[in-house]
Design an enzyme around this catalytic site. Structure first.
Site, PDB file in Angstrom:
ATOM      1  N   HIS A  87       0.824  -1.214   0.000  1.00 43.10           N
ATOM      2  CA  HIS A  87       0.000   0.000   0.000  1.00 43.10           C
ATOM      3  C   HIS A  87       0.855   1.260   0.000  1.00 43.10           C
ATOM      4  O   HIS A  87       0.394   2.326  -0.410  1.00 43.10           O
ATOM      5  CB  HIS A  87      -1.013  -0.008   1.157  1.00 43.10           C
ATOM      6  CG  HIS A  87      -0.468   0.297   2.517  1.00 43.10           C
ATOM      7  ND1 HIS A  87      -0.149  -0.683   3.433  1.00 43.10           N
ATOM      8  CD2 HIS A  87      -0.216   1.471   3.141  1.00 43.10           C
ATOM      9  CE1 HIS A  87       0.264  -0.122   4.557  1.00 43.10           C
ATOM     10  NE2 HIS A  87       0.246   1.182   4.402  1.00 43.10           N
ATOM     11  N   ASP A 224       1.277  -7.705   2.316  1.00 40.96           N
ATOM     12  CA  ASP A 224       1.386  -6.262   2.078  1.00 40.96           C
ATOM     13  C   ASP A 224       2.856  -5.858   1.913  1.00 40.96           C
ATOM     14  O   ASP A 224       3.479  -5.311   2.823  1.00 40.96           O
ATOM     15  CB  ASP A 224       0.738  -5.503   3.235  1.00 40.96           C
ATOM     16  CG  ASP A 224       0.439  -4.053   2.882  1.00 40.96           C
ATOM     17  OD1 ASP A 224       0.947  -3.572   1.851  1.00 40.96           O
ATOM     18  OD2 ASP A 224      -0.302  -3.402   3.633  1.00 40.96           O
ATOM     19  N   SER A 648       3.996   2.232   8.442  1.00 40.55           N
ATOM     20  CA  SER A 648       3.777   1.255   7.378  1.00 40.55           C
ATOM     21  C   SER A 648       5.069   1.032   6.606  1.00 40.55           C
ATOM     22  O   SER A 648       5.689   1.981   6.133  1.00 40.55           O
ATOM     23  CB  SER A 648       2.690   1.752   6.419  1.00 40.55           C
ATOM     24  OG  SER A 648       1.435   1.764   7.046  1.00 40.55           O
TER      25      SER A 648
END
Length: 715
Positions: A87, A224, A648
């Site tokens: 992402h 991810d 992230s």
């Protein structure tokens, strides 16, 4: 219970500080005191502090990057490979996607270095060093200064310090950041690399498995991750994209571990967490709940419903809007979860209890009473004075400034500076062209109409901007008619308008364009609202700063950590499952078996659709050296590390500084974690590095990438 014990208990309620819980805290690597280092060693860390951070020698901090300024990443090869989240790389993946070559759906593998895809808008940032400059920045600041005078004085000193850094080396990026509500200031010196190329991306059925449904939720089965490469000039120095550039040779390469983890294993994250407000008062928590958070929930939900409907209908629209939708929905769901957790976990009540304790301490301490007697009454009054307007500004920003893309285009054009440095002008031109390329006018018109109808449902009519008067008087109250007229008469949304602007055509009078006029009206309205609450806002800033300092004085000697602010931070903890509600227990890891379970239970749901070839590969169960001790393949795992947005892509390290996986999410039950740490609930969700390598090697058939890594395994 005596008073001292009561204060300690209430501090634990307020901060759950790492002095009491070793798994809380976002620590500055260049300021790890003895107490923090002791906690790290007691949990199992085998590295000394100077192996984590050293300003002059290679250390673990040199293997961690800020990815694009909004995520984190980790350097894993001598040729500059960077692992980050899918992402985090999604915008780049989307920009290279077309209906004919859909990298979002199918993924991407560069078979040679020449096939690696450049992304001029991306950069990675390395931290060179940090320094506490508080004394220098606050020199000359007096209690008698107004908040405005204090700010101007501090700004001038920070500018001087930044200029000193640039005078020594103009290639460096100096940044001075505010800590503890404006009570401390730290200088961070960075070096940026602007040539960052896409190397590998899994299909979205891996990289975003579960999509919105599973976002912020455990158990998770999302791969991810994505892989990029840093390029430099032939002297290994930063350079803009050029075919002549070569892979960057990093100062530190993070090794990869295949040994995995057990319940209770040491875990450490290093990355660039965004913003937390752990020290904010109960008044600030209530304002965030009812203002910014609720505005995101109400307004983005309307916009995203339109986007998602059209994305599901048309692949071209899906590709155009994928990255925008992903970014918008992420914070929309975050706001929903945060407000829910604030209420369920009694965050406001916990804050108030702490504030009552501080009140008592102030009353009993003559020096504090003299300075802070009216601290809480002033804070309460000023938050009350700006409540309605501040809330309206939140809805205004979501509805108009962050709503229709026509408005965003108009404001971008209005503020475009052709006189800036050539490189910046070119980058902004490209960004503007990309915005046009990813815009569908019919969808945007529908969003605009929806925003015009939704905004008045949430605010007093005195906050309605100028267009509402025109809609009523000139278009008979018909929002659709107004929007149709606006898009029909403005040059802004047309290719011709873009060309006229970029060529600086003298026949195009930008201020006569109705979309630009609208943008100006909206900015003026927003500015006026901000001016209305400026005095209260300055007093709130001052009050929160004094409150922050008072808490630290009351618990002098306690091991405090500063709120996150996009600077490099370290967190320590362990691999740990948790109880989400009474009678339930969540294990600390998931396996590929859960992918099959979710595919079956969500049949027909595109969020859980996986290509047959991937299911076939996973179904064979031939996981080789990437298997766990039971012969299964772990997909994700959870730790009690303290993270937030911006983390992230952060590396999750074992006790020897080897890579276990990448952090990519938090958990639904503790979404109030930006405001108060919840030790029994709060978890960091990471993708297991063994799953990453398996997908790269077995699905992507990219063994050359695996060969670049330094892989350690005792089994």
């Amino acid at each position: 219970m005596n008073m001292k014990i009561r204060q300690i208990v209430l501090l634990a309620v307020f901060l759950f500080s790492s002095g009491l819980r070793a798994d809380e805290g976002m620590w500055i690597l260049g300021n790890l005191n003895k107490q923090t280092q002791k906690s790290m060693r007691s949990l199992g860390l085998n590295l000394s502090a100077d192996k984590l951070y050293h300003p002059k020698k290679p250390s673990l901090k040199d293997g961690v990057v800020s990815f694009g300024g909004f995520c984190s990443g980790v350097v894993v090869s001598e040729d500059g490979l960077v692992f980050t989240n899918h992402h985090c790389g999604f915008g780049a993946i989307q920009q290279h996607s077309t209906v004919e070559q859909d990298l979002i759906r199918d993924g991407f593998v560069a078979r040679t270095r020449k096939e690696e895809l450049p992304n001029p808008e991306l950069y990675v940032r390395f931290l060179v060093r940090t320094e506490d400059v508080t004394r220098r920045v606050l020199k000359g600041v007096t209690p008698r200064m107004s908040e405005s005078e204090r700010g101007e004085h501090i700004d001038s000193l920070m500018r001087m310090i930044r200029e000193e850094v640039l005078a020594m080396d103009s290639t460096l990026i100096p940044s001075i950041d505010v800590f503890y509500g404006g009570n401390e200031f730290w200088l961070s010196v960075y070096r940026d690399f602007n040539d960052v190329r896409l190397v590998f991306a899994p299909p979205s059925s891996v990289g975003k498995f579960g999509w919105d449904t599973d976002n912020w939720v455990w158990p998770r089965h999302t791969g991810d991750f994505s892989v990029f490469r840093i390029y430099a000039d032939t002297n290994n120095l930063p350079a803009d994209y050029s075919p002549e550039n070569v892979p960057y040779r990093p100062d530190y390469v993070v090794p990869v571990s295949l040994d995995g983890y057990r319940e209770g294993s040491f875990a450490m994250t290093i990355g660039y967490p965004g913003m937390t407000d752990r020290y904010i008062t109960s008044f600030g928590v209530e304002e965030r709940m009812n203002g910014m958070n609720q505005a995101m929930i109400d307004i983005r939900g309307v916009k995203q419903e339109i986007w998602k409907r059209e994305m599901d209908r048309d692949d071209e629209i899906r590709i155009k809007y994928a990255s925008k939708y992903d970014e918008s929905s992420n914070y929309w769901k975050n706001s929903i979860g945060m407000n829910r957790a604030i209420r369920k976990l009694g965050v406001v009540e916990k804050k108030r209890e702490m504030e009552n304790t501080l009140r008592g301490w102030i009353q009993r301490t003559p020096a504090e009473r003299e300075q802070l007697l009216h601290l809480f009454t002033d804070l309460e009054l000023n938050y009350k004075n700006r409540r309605e307007t501040n809330r309206a500004m939140a809805y205004f920003g979501e509805s108009f400034l962050n709503g229709p893309e026509l408005v965003q285009l108009a404001l971008t054009i209005l503020n475009f500076d052709f006189g800036d440095e050539e490189e910046r002008v070119e980058a902004r031109m490209k960004d503007l062209i990309d915005k046009y390329a990813n815009l569908d006018l019919d969808i945007d018109k529908e969003v605009f109409v929806a925003m015009l109808r939704e905004y008045p449902r949430h605010v007093d009519e005195r906050y309605l901007p100028e267009p509402y008067k025109a809609i009523e008087e000139e278009f008979g109250g018909d929002e659709r008619a107004y929007v149709d007229w606006l898009y029909r008469t403005s040059e802004i949304p047309t290719p011709r308008g873009l060309q006229l602007f970029l060529q600086q055509d003298s026949t195009y009078h930008i201020f006569d364009d109705p979309a630009v006029s609208l943008g100006i009206d909206l900015i003026i309205t927003y500015f006026d609202m901000n001016q209305e609450i400026q005095a209260a806002s300055m007093e709130i800033e001052r009050g929160e700063r004094l409150f922050n300092a008072a808490v630290r004085r009351m618990y002098a000697g306690h091991n405090f950590y500063p709120d996150a602010n996009f600077t490099m931070r370290l967190s320590i903890g362990t691999v740990a499952g948790y109880t989400p509600f009474d009678g339930a227990w969540y294990e600390h890891y998931t396996t590929t078996e859960g992918i099959f379970e979710k595919v079956r239970s969500h049949e027909g749901d595109p969020d859980f659709a996986v290509q047959p070839e991937i299911l076939h590969l996973l179904g064979k169960g031939d996981f080789g050296r990437y298997a766990n001790r039971q012969g299964e393949l772990n997909v994700c795992f959870i730790t009690n590390n303290d993270i937030t947005g911006g983390n992230s892509g952060s590396a999750i390290f074992n006790a020897d500084g080897e890579l276990l996986g990448l952090a990519f999410d938090g958990n639904w039950e503790a979404m109030s974690g930006d405001l108060i740490f919840e030790p029994t609930l709060q978890r960091c969700i990471g993708v297991d590095v063994r799953y990453i390598l398996y997908i790269i090697e077995k699905y992507g058939q990219a063994g050359d990438l695996i060969g670049e890594l330094k892989i350690n395994a005792s089994r």
